[in-house]
Design an enzyme around this catalytic site. Structure first.
Site, PDB file in Angstrom:
ATOM      1  N   LYS A 124       0.822  -1.215   0.000  1.00  0.00           N
ATOM      2  CA  LYS A 124       0.000   0.000   0.000  1.00  0.00           C
ATOM      3  C   LYS A 124       0.857   1.265   0.000  1.00  0.00           C
ATOM      4  CE  LYS A 124      -3.083  -2.934  -0.200  1.00  0.00           C
ATOM      5  NZ  LYS A 124      -3.523  -3.296  -1.562  1.00  0.00           N
ATOM      6  N   ARG A 182      -7.531  -7.547  -9.780  1.00  0.00           N
ATOM      7  CA  ARG A 182      -8.325  -8.731 -10.113  1.00  0.00           C
ATOM      8  C   ARG A 182      -9.670  -8.304 -10.682  1.00  0.00           C
ATOM      9  NH1 ARG A 182      -9.093  -7.785  -4.570  1.00  0.00           N
ATOM     10  NH2 ARG A 182     -11.260  -7.237  -4.146  1.00  0.00           N
TER      11      ARG A 182
END
Ligand code: MV4
Length: 495
Positions: free
Chosen positions: A116, A293
């Site tokens: 992150k 995804r």
């Protein structure tokens, strides 16, 4: 183009991927575990390979076994679905090493965006607005204290390897920092094998708005507009919709452009989602993370844009260029998705696995049910107990909402408890109608929800009388019940 694709997943998403493969004329290979021998995704595939025992490490998470299954069946590409190995850079690398195409971004991109803080560094360089906070990982409470002092409380400690809220801690004042740091780092270490954390300023009552992007291997990137996913409980999305009621045309365009800039800066190829938090006032938005995804909630984008996202994932993986540009894309109408689970909304949404004695899917104009089960199937206790994703499309938000309520009321599930009754009340509620969909929606409006006793009595009567049809639907606010909802409430009974 490939001739055969292995789907390294189970349930509704494996079935969904196979449907597009079939339309494209591609052979499909299912993989499954012992408890899934009779699962729908196995029945729908051209071929199926048993991986082993139910525990994910022996089956759906077992990289070596899945690669072996692809080699054995002659599949040339692997679609990972969502969850399991979908965002695992080691899996993508193992596919490449075995001469198989991983249908998704490169291992480097998965890894970079999986961190992150690394993702925040990339986005800062690209000029994508960031939530004020840190760019470097740490495990040192003194570093966090100094940074929090600089940006002002309240702050959030987040796991660098996290996402989805795990290892996240809100810290309201300096005195709480050391303890919060220790527990966040511990949780992150346990969950991700990486105890590093960083700080972000805690935004108050924001919305979660994400942008679907598609990028091909020729440098073309487009976005397919937003999905509003603020209705969550414990960081699990429950209801998603598009368009977001909170975006002006200008903010929508700016967010779409920021997502495209994010994808370009990361060197992204494939389908992906750039998540943002939208300020309570709807004026400012900030980068949150990138999901590398296909997402659970992708159908609402498909219904409003007319694009088959799975087909495009496969085509992009095979080297094709995007068949459209940004100017060819538009949003048409409104779509809503409800996630239908075998769980007990009256018992803290505890999983309710078991045999589906009756399973009758709703039908009608603008109704799509992406389903992974069938009547007689025994929902195993070993995996996420999602049954289906019920999606409705209408010309307006109100039409899509009415269609969703009717569809939920006509969804018959007996034998396991389901979230259908709860979802019906969410869709019929005043704050949902008003579009007050902030991230605290469920705790604020639905804490301690109970199926109404009236519903159960009416359901029993209607069931005994063989009364299954239903013409009325709550058009105004309030509980959808009051009108009999026989089947969906009976679904709450274990026969
Ligand atoms: C935040 C936030 C407020 N401020 N970050 C939760 C899961 C993860 N994806 C990010 N999350 C949040 N990050 C800052 N700086 C509030 C949340 C959050 C949330 C976000 C989206 C949907 C539901 C949520 C529920 C609680 C907290």
């Amino acid at each position: 183009m490939f001739k055969k694709v292995l789907i390294a997943n189970r349930g509704e998403i494996a079935v969904r991927v196979m449907r597009s493969c079939r339309e494209m004329g591609l052979g499909t290979v299912a993989v499954y575990s012992d408890v899934d021998a009779h699962a729908l995704h196995v029945l729908e595939a051209d071929e199926a390979v048993c991986l082993g025992q139910a525990e994910p490490s022996a089956s759906y998470l077992n990289i070596a076994k899945i690669i072996e299954a692809a080699k054995q069946t002659g599949a040339e590409a692997i679609h990972p679905g969502y969850g399991f190995l979908a965002e695992n850079a080691h899996f993508a690398t193992a596919c490449a090493k075995a001469g198989l195409v991983f249908i998704g971004p490169s291992p480097r991109v998965i890894e970079e965006l999986g961190s992150k803080t690394r993702a925040r560094q990339i986005m800062e360089k690209a000029g994508v607005p960031l939530i004020p906070g840190m760019l470097e990982p740490t495990m040192d409470a003194d570093v966090l204290l100094a940074e929090a002092q600089r940006m002002g409380y309240p702050v959030l400690i987040k796991a660098v390897a996290g996402g989805g809220g795990k290892g996240m801690r809100m810290v309201a004042k300096a005195e709480e920092m050391r303890e919060a740091c220790a527990s966040a780092c511990g949780e992150a270490q346990k969950a991700f094998g990486d105890g590093n954390v960083y700080l972000e300023k805690n935004l108050i009552q924001p919305r979660h708005v994400e942008i679907q992007i598609l990028a091909d291997s020729h440098g073309n990137v487009v976005h397919l507009f937003e999905r509003e996913c603020s209705i969550q409980r414990r960081h699990q999305k429950i209801v998603e919709e598009t368009p977001s009621v909170a975006l002006t045309p200008e903010t929508r365009q700016a967010m779409g452009r920021a997502a495209v800039a994010a994808a370009k800066a990361a060197g992204y190829v494939g389908a992906g989602t750039v998540e943002f938090l939208l300020d309570h006032d709807g004026r400012s938005f900030y980068f949150l993370e990138v999901n590398t995804r296909l997402q659970v909630e992708h159908p609402i984008t498909e219904l409003t844009t007319g694009v088959d996202l799975v087909r495009l994932q496969v085509e992009i993986a095979a080297g094709a260029a995007l068949p459209f540009g940004q100017e060819d894309l538009a949003q048409r109408g409104h779509a809503i998705e409800c996630r239908v689970y075998a769980e007990d909304p009256e018992a803290d949404f505890f999983p309710s696995p078991g045999r589906l004695l009756v399973h009758r899917e709703p039908k009608g104009p603008g109704v799509r049910n992406d389903c992974g089960v069938y009547e007689g199937f025994e929902v195993p206790m070993d995996y996420d107990p999602i049954l289906a994703k019920l999606v409705t499309h209408g010309r307006t938000r109100e039409e899509a909402r009415q269609r969703m309520i009717r569809a939920l009321q006509n969804y018959v599930v007996l034998g396991v408890k389901t979230s259908i009754g709860f979802l019906t009340d969410v869709l019929a509620s005043e704050p949902f109608i008003a579009g007050q969909t902030y991230t605290d929606f469920i705790p604020r409006h639905f804490a301690g929800w109970r199926q109404s006793a009236d519903d159960l009595e009416l359901a029993a009567l209607a069931y005994a009388a063989g009364e299954s049809s239903q013409t009325n639907v709550a058009s105004g606010p309030g509980k959808a019940a009051g009108w009999p909802t026989p089947w969906q409430t009976l679904g709450g009974w274990r026969l």
